[in-house]
Write a protein that holds these residues in place. Sequence first.
Motif, PDB file in Angstrom:
ATOM      1  N   SER A  17       0.805  -1.222   0.000  1.00 47.95           N
ATOM      2  CA  SER A  17       0.000   0.000   0.000  1.00 47.95           C
ATOM      3  C   SER A  17       0.836   1.269   0.000  1.00 47.95           C
ATOM      4  O   SER A  17       0.320   2.350   0.258  1.00 47.95           O
ATOM      5  CB  SER A  17      -0.944   0.002   1.215  1.00 47.95           C
ATOM      6  N   GLY A  18       2.138   1.138  -0.252  1.00 44.80           N
ATOM      7  CA  GLY A  18       2.991   2.313  -0.279  1.00 44.80           C
ATOM      8  C   GLY A  18       3.691   2.605   1.026  1.00 44.80           C
ATOM      9  O   GLY A  18       4.253   3.692   1.200  1.00 44.80           O
ATOM     10  N   THR A  19       3.692   1.662   1.949  1.00 39.05           N
ATOM     11  CA  THR A  19       4.327   1.894   3.245  1.00 39.05           C
ATOM     12  C   THR A  19       5.839   2.084   3.097  1.00 39.05           C
ATOM     13  O   THR A  19       6.427   2.948   3.763  1.00 39.05           O
ATOM     14  CB  THR A  19       4.031   0.733   4.212  1.00 39.05           C
ATOM     15  N   ASN A  20       6.481   1.283   2.256  1.00 39.33           N
ATOM     16  CA  ASN A  20       7.928   1.441   2.039  1.00 39.33           C
ATOM     17  C   ASN A  20       8.241   2.813   1.451  1.00 39.33           C
ATOM     18  O   ASN A  20       9.189   3.487   1.869  1.00 39.33           O
ATOM     19  CB  ASN A  20       8.450   0.356   1.092  1.00 39.33           C
ATOM     20  N   MET A  21       7.485   3.195   0.444  1.00 35.49           N
ATOM     21  CA  MET A  21       7.694   4.487  -0.198  1.00 35.49           C
ATOM     22  C   MET A  21       7.586   5.622   0.810  1.00 35.49           C
ATOM     23  O   MET A  21       8.453   6.506   0.868  1.00 35.49           O
ATOM     24  CB  MET A  21       6.679   4.698  -1.314  1.00 35.49           C
ATOM     25  N   LEU A  22       6.543   5.594   1.629  1.00 38.95           N
ATOM     26  CA  LEU A  22       6.328   6.655   2.604  1.00 38.95           C
ATOM     27  C   LEU A  22       7.458   6.695   3.618  1.00 38.95           C
ATOM     28  O   LEU A  22       7.980   7.771   3.956  1.00 38.95           O
ATOM     29  CB  LEU A  22       4.982   6.452   3.297  1.00 38.95           C
ATOM     30  N   ARG A  23       7.880   5.547   4.105  1.00 36.20           N
ATOM     31  CA  ARG A  23       9.001   5.488   5.053  1.00 36.20           C
ATOM     32  C   ARG A  23      10.263   6.079   4.435  1.00 36.20           C
ATOM     33  O   ARG A  23      10.965   6.887   5.050  1.00 36.20           O
ATOM     34  CB  ARG A  23       9.256   4.043   5.460  1.00 36.20           C
ATOM     35  N   ASP A  24      10.565   5.682   3.197  1.00 36.53           N
ATOM     36  CA  ASP A  24      11.796   6.147   2.556  1.00 36.53           C
ATOM     37  C   ASP A  24      11.773   7.658   2.310  1.00 36.53           C
ATOM     38  O   ASP A  24      12.802   8.328   2.443  1.00 36.53           O
ATOM     39  CB  ASP A  24      12.019   5.396   1.242  1.00 36.53           C
ATOM     40  N   VAL A  25      10.607   8.189   1.948  1.00 36.89           N
ATOM     41  CA  VAL A  25      10.492   9.633   1.748  1.00 36.89           C
ATOM     42  C   VAL A  25      10.757  10.369   3.064  1.00 36.89           C
ATOM     43  O   VAL A  25      11.521  11.338   3.118  1.00 36.89           O
ATOM     44  CB  VAL A  25       9.106  10.001   1.186  1.00 36.89           C
ATOM     45  N   LEU A  26      10.138   9.910   4.133  1.00 36.94           N
ATOM     46  CA  LEU A  26      10.331  10.567   5.433  1.00 36.94           C
ATOM     47  C   LEU A  26      11.784  10.500   5.882  1.00 36.94           C
ATOM     48  O   LEU A  26      12.329  11.474   6.424  1.00 36.94           O
ATOM     49  CB  LEU A  26       9.428   9.926   6.481  1.00 36.94           C
ATOM     50  N   CYS A  27      12.415   9.357   5.654  1.00 38.60           N
ATOM     51  CA  CYS A  27      13.792   9.177   6.111  1.00 38.60           C
ATOM     52  C   CYS A  27      14.802   9.905   5.233  1.00 38.60           C
ATOM     53  O   CYS A  27      15.999   9.916   5.542  1.00 38.60           O
ATOM     54  CB  CYS A  27      14.117   7.685   6.211  1.00 38.60           C
TER      55      CYS A  27
END
Length: 286
Positions: A17-27
């Motif tokens: 659901s895009g959890t990896n993408m969101l984590r990587d953007v924040l980090c």
Amino acid sequence: MSNLTHQPVVIIGAPRSGTNMLRDVLCALDGVVTWPCDEINYIWRHGNLRYPSDELPPERATEPVRRYIRRQFDWVARRYNADVVVEKTCANSLRVPFVDTVVPEAKYLFIRRDGLDAVGSAMARWKAPLDIPYLARKARFVPRSDLPYYAGRYLWSRLYRLVSRERRLAFWGPQMDDMAELLARHPLEEVCAIQWQRCVEQSRQALEAMAPSRWLEIGYEDFVTRPQEELARIVDFLELPATEADQAEAVRGVRASSIGKGRAALDTETIRRLEALIGEGEQDAR
């Protein structure tokens, strides 16, 4: 329970659901870090190793369990000199009250995606080949006492893939209480749909019981089509000191090319059947 030295941020979302993408953007923002691996379900399950599913109730968050998990959060903060530690484990979508008992200081980001897009993508992961580098990165964070248990489970899942009629793993993703029964009664695409629906519904129910100031909902499709606008909303919610230039750089690699890709992997009859199965929950995620 000792105070954490940082702000924990927990990303909640069904698989694919895009959890990896969101984590990587924040980090990509200064002062925001995570573990150097994909997920830490091994850490969340420590002390409840043989509990039959990922649906850990809050009473399983005993003092030793809370203390152990909180130490892992503090380890990341100290190791990378971070102000914010982001955690993303999809199985947490089935146990938000347990997670909140462990880290009551946390803020939550709830990301949701079109249900059938997520299902089509999840099916590919159930049938994926062995990825040794990925496994090695995660294995670093398995508590030593738990290694024999997970080694046996992983071997069984891989062997099962060799003999399975559907050429799938024995298990993948968040494990529900009735997972074995569902796998025995339903074809893989229906199991993926039910898995997605349970994750979304249980997450939403738990988060809606919290104060609105503690969680923010993000649509995957909204984020990938308007990444700077959506990231600005998240930065404001988390009160991060990120400039517009920082945010623009963080979302530079975000693309909308995966919208519709999971649905495209499903034939018309399967889409019709899954839409009937997951009903209103699927419509909510559009």
